[in-house]
Design a protein around this motif. Structure first.
Motif, PDB file in Angstrom:
ATOM      1  N   GLU A  35       0.837  -1.207   0.000  1.00  0.00           N
ATOM      2  CA  GLU A  35       0.000   0.000   0.000  1.00  0.00           C
ATOM      3  C   GLU A  35       0.870   1.254   0.000  1.00  0.00           C
ATOM      4  O   GLU A  35       0.599   2.221  -0.709  1.00  0.00           O
ATOM      5  CB  GLU A  35      -0.928   0.023   1.209  1.00  0.00           C
ATOM      6  CG  GLU A  35      -2.040  -1.020   1.202  1.00  0.00           C
ATOM      7  CD  GLU A  35      -3.109  -0.806   0.129  1.00  0.00           C
ATOM      8  OE1 GLU A  35      -3.942  -1.702  -0.050  1.00  0.00           O
ATOM      9  OE2 GLU A  35      -3.111   0.258  -0.551  1.00  0.00           O
ATOM     10  N   ASN A  39       1.460   4.050  -3.033  1.00  0.00           N
ATOM     11  CA  ASN A  39       1.230   5.481  -2.812  1.00  0.00           C
ATOM     12  C   ASN A  39       2.418   6.298  -3.307  1.00  0.00           C
ATOM     13  O   ASN A  39       2.258   7.345  -3.941  1.00  0.00           O
ATOM     14  CB  ASN A  39       0.997   5.770  -1.329  1.00  0.00           C
ATOM     15  CG  ASN A  39      -0.415   5.425  -0.881  1.00  0.00           C
ATOM     16  OD1 ASN A  39      -1.305   5.176  -1.698  1.00  0.00           O
ATOM     17  ND2 ASN A  39      -0.619   5.406   0.423  1.00  0.00           N
ATOM     18  N   LYS A  99      -7.621  10.378  -5.192  1.00  0.00           N
ATOM     19  CA  LYS A  99      -7.737   9.519  -6.374  1.00  0.00           C
ATOM     20  C   LYS A  99      -9.166   9.043  -6.594  1.00  0.00           C
ATOM     21  O   LYS A  99      -9.398   7.945  -7.111  1.00  0.00           O
ATOM     22  CB  LYS A  99      -6.791   8.322  -6.238  1.00  0.00           C
ATOM     23  CG  LYS A  99      -5.331   8.775  -6.075  1.00  0.00           C
ATOM     24  CD  LYS A  99      -4.408   7.632  -5.663  1.00  0.00           C
ATOM     25  CE  LYS A  99      -3.136   8.177  -5.017  1.00  0.00           C
ATOM     26  NZ  LYS A  99      -2.354   7.127  -4.319  1.00  0.00           N
ATOM     27  N   GLY A 107      -3.916   3.868  -6.739  1.00  0.00           N
ATOM     28  CA  GLY A 107      -4.900   3.994  -5.663  1.00  0.00           C
ATOM     29  C   GLY A 107      -6.272   4.350  -6.202  1.00  0.00           C
ATOM     30  O   GLY A 107      -6.396   4.944  -7.286  1.00  0.00           O
TER      31      GLY A 107
HETATM   32 MG   LIG Z   1      -3.089   4.198  -1.579  1.00  0.00          MG
END
Ligand SMILES: [Mg+2]
Ligand SMILES: Nc1ncnc2c1ncn2[C@@H]1O[C@H](COP(=O)(O)OP(=O)(O)OP(=O)(O)O)[C@@H](O)[C@H]1O
Ligand SMILES: Nc1ncnc2c1ncn2[C@@H]1O[C@H](COP(=O)(O)OP(=O)(O)OP(=O)(O)O)[C@@H](O)[C@H]1O
Ligand SMILES: [Mg+2]
Lengths: 464, 464
Positions: A35, A39, A99, A107
């Motif tokens: 994750e 990002n 997003k 994302g």
């Molecule tokens: Mg993310």
């Protein structure tokens, strides 16, 4: 007496963190890293910045010899940075992010980074530290925890200083993890990220002091994607209602042209004839039934232009081949890039790569799946790409045995990837996507078939 | 400039309704029916009421001959009803409900009914009508829509009246659906609901005017489940912190006993010795590091009693056999009920049924999966039960060919079912659950093996 309760989004995912991929200490370590890396990469290549992402995972000293123990994770990037006042919310609130638009990005849910922070906190009780600079002049540093019941950040301290030219984001957190169990998956993730992002420089220092460095392999970066208006085939009554609500005045003809993707004057006129509505009529005068019937007619009209794939940012032949050769070193590689297609009003592009032999030592077919430049490592058996390989391809026809040292790489990019789960593990069946995957895979298999044919006749000639 | 946004829970699931099982008009019709039927059944058997659930699905008149068209769905039950002031919130707000406790129930996410209402509204622009009475004296009727951006209901009108003895809930909504494509799944769902809920009376009138009636087959209803405290193995730092926050005073010894499942004075003393904390110490004086370390020690202590399965409400041998015989009419049936077990601090019971021959006309093994009395009809290949059947069972050993007219029924009940998706399609792998399923399936296969052995020797004797 029945007790009713409302719970916040962070409370929901705290209780149901399996849904987001944080089910146990080994899986959570993987999910946290993926994750945060995703990002960082979004913060770079969506802004045409060559990504430099460094990740360091360290086991804390003086712990018992358990498999599950405390780790410190540090990740830093040279991306766009996060504006000062948004930093606590970015990772301190579920369903908050940048997003949520109709634009291709890794994302899309506004919660991946927040889940990493949440999991870290509930396993170690330690706050996370986020440092970011958007201008290379000033950095802002927050040490914070998330108030899970209220779905909002609690800032414990704040400091700022001279960024001395550094722009980007750095996150430091502590979490309980099981690296022994997830190490091979985490390393596999980095290998695959490097394959599909050869224009990035990535380094991962793991708890066993192994340094994995992925040097930048090309200067070619895909053109950043662009945002698009909703396509008529992707509009429901709620979408129409909201567009009408923000309409300042004017006929429905210009309303259609200004609000929907690829609707020009000609198509707008044809459609309004089809539904028998006066082009000068203000859409704000439409009744509830008319709105519902209009939405239905958008589906049945049949003459809208398909979504334009130029808003997308596929990898392209060059980048995909570079990544494949760099990471897999095959004897033969080929790539098939399909023309843009669409499902339910969302444009998408399928790109498939094939790598055979050379340093590939597998004795059976391997499938590497990617979506919007994210490697998907779990639930292969449920994914649409696996289904296509197993059910839609006649392997005998290509004279390619399934027990070959063969890697098939599938990449789908879209303004909306139809993931089946919040943890982005695999992609749901869509007949349009299935068809594109099938045709692209057949294309590269034909290429391999030809190559193997030539190779075996060359070998026959040499033998004589 | 990067634009940031926060979206509400209903907005999130509006945009990502695939995640909840509302991906297209045929699937949404199925999901709407299953979510509302499961709400009605919960409202009955959780309160020891024999369920009477009636469902009517009607295509609207005068529509074009498209597959996708508008339907009216009416569902009514004789359950507990919803208290007046809670009616709009119950189905008008995502993450609102009465099933967020640690107690076995079909519902658990606080959003299934709300998704049905949301999908109905965005496809037809029509409000839904909910009528409910909790006392059989007064009914309350709301016609409402959901404000998706704010995640709250908008009541269009309200009326009340004399309920004349009727207690329960009735929901009417309009949605775009594709019944042709989902009819067989919907009928299959009702057949399976009847199998696992033979104490219920259910009727389904479909758009082709076919009436499916499932008469009540037994007066035996399972004892309702009860709520339990969290088990020490299921507690993380956040859970500990909250328990401490609401602690009014007293030593950590009584804190442990009052807050955790099956922690008695003896075990509490042993644990406090293990972590070297004075039993009279007030837990509110624990430092942040002490809380984290205490949580870790809950995992490593190893001497807590396993979760008590008596809070659960399994179907039991009687009910499962009745349902199997009533719906499948097999030549042979057997049931294996496992003792309660636990995964991650959550108790669960596995019950497996087997039905062979008779009116079962299949030429291969069929798997009927259930969890907390909900039939799971999708994503069989990803489910833990399928994995056990395919990978953990040695079929040759039982001399049962996989191409037999054989149905295996798996039911898992728990205070928390580890679904992989918000749409409750299938269950994630948990080694503890896998083990119980394997042992239960082996048990019923042994039973079948013995029966087939006896049967073939009887036939041999008769031949002579
Ligand atoms: Mg993310
Ligand atoms: N390293 C980073 N650099 C710049 N912005 C970031 C970074 N990490 C997070 N953000 C910002 O924080 C927001 C929230 O991140 P988060 O991961 O929670 O959600 P998301 O990335 O939008 O969606 P998803 O849940 O699918 O990952 C992002 O949308 C982005 O604007
Ligand atoms: N037919 C019904 N009779 C009584 N109460 C109901 C009924 N339908 C819904 N409710 C109430 O409304 C609440 C919300 O229902 P909803 O389906 O949205 O969530 P849930 O059932 O709690 O969880 P899940 O999302 O897993 O279904 C329920 O918890 C229940 O209290
Ligand atoms: Mg429900």
């Amino acid at each position: 007496k029945t007790e009713f309760q409302e719970i916040s989004p962070s409370e929901f995912f705290y209780r149901n963190r399996d849904l987001a991929g944080f089910s146990n200490p080994s899986r959570a370590l993987y999910s946290t890293i993926r994750e945060l890396v995703e990002n960082s990469l979004d913060a770079c290549d969506l802004f045409s910045i060559y990504p430099k992402v460094y990740v360091r995972l360290t086991g804390l000293e003086n712990q018992s010899k358990e498999d599950v123990k405390e780790y410190t994770l540090v990740i830093s990037d040279n991306g766009s940075g996060i504006p000062n006042e948004k930093i606590p919310l970015a990772l301190g609130k579920v369903f908050f992010g940048s997003k949520f638009k109709l634009k291709q990005s890794r994302g899309m849910f506004g919660m991946g980074g927040t889940m990493s922070m949440l999991y870290a906190q509930i396993t170690t009780n330690k706050p996370i530290t986020i440092t970011s600079s958007v201008d290379g002049k000033t950095y802002h540093r927050y040490r914070m925890i998330i108030d899970i019941e209220k779905n909002q950040p609690t800032v414990l301290d704040y400091s700022s200083g001279d960024s001395k030219g550094w722009r980007g984001t750095r996150i430091e957190l502590n979490l309980m993890g099981d690296y022994l169990r997830s190490a091979s998956r985490i390393v596999e993730y980095f290998n695959k990220i490097a394959l599909v992002t050869p224009y990035a420089e990535i380094a991962f220092l793991d708890p066993m002091d192994r340094l994995f460095v992925y040097a930048k392999g090309t200067d070619q970066m895909p053109t950043p994607p662009t945002e698009v208006l909703p396509h008529p085939l992707g509009v429901d009554v709620e979408g129409l209602r909201r567009a009408i609500r923000s309409w300042k005045g004017g006929g429905i003809r210009s309303f259609l042209i200004k609000n929907f993707h690829r609707v020009g004057p000609g198509i707008a006129d044809k459609f309004l004839e089809y539904v028998m509505i006066d082009p000068t009529r203000d859409p704000r005068t439409l009744s509830s039934e008319e709105m519902a019937s209009l939405t239905n007619s958008l589906q049945t009209f049949g003459k809208f232009l398909p979504p334009d794939g130029r808003c997308l940012s596929p990898l392209g032949r060059e980048i995909l081949l570079t990544g494949i050769n760099k990471e897999l070193n095959p004897e033969f590689a080929d790539v098939a890039i399909r023309a843009p297609a669409a499902y339910g009003g969302f444009p998408f592009v399928v790109e498939v790569g094939l790598a055979y032999g050379g340093q590939i030592k597998s004795d059976k077919l391997l499938l590497f799946r990617f979506a919007n430049r994210i490697p998907l490592l779990y639930d292969e058996g449920s994914d649409i790409a696996w289904k296509v390989l197993m059910e839609d391809i006649d392997w005998n026809h290509y004279k390619v045995p399934m027990e070959s040292p063969l890697v098939i790489i599938t990449h789908i990019c879209s303004t909306k990837i139809p993931y089946k789960t919040v943890g982005k593990e695999y992609i749901s069946d869509r007949p349009e996507i299935e068809r594109e995957l099938k045709n692209a895979i057949k294309e590269v298999l034909r290429g391999l078939s030809l190559y193997l044919g030539k190779k075996s006749s060359m070998e026959n000639i040499q033998r004589k």
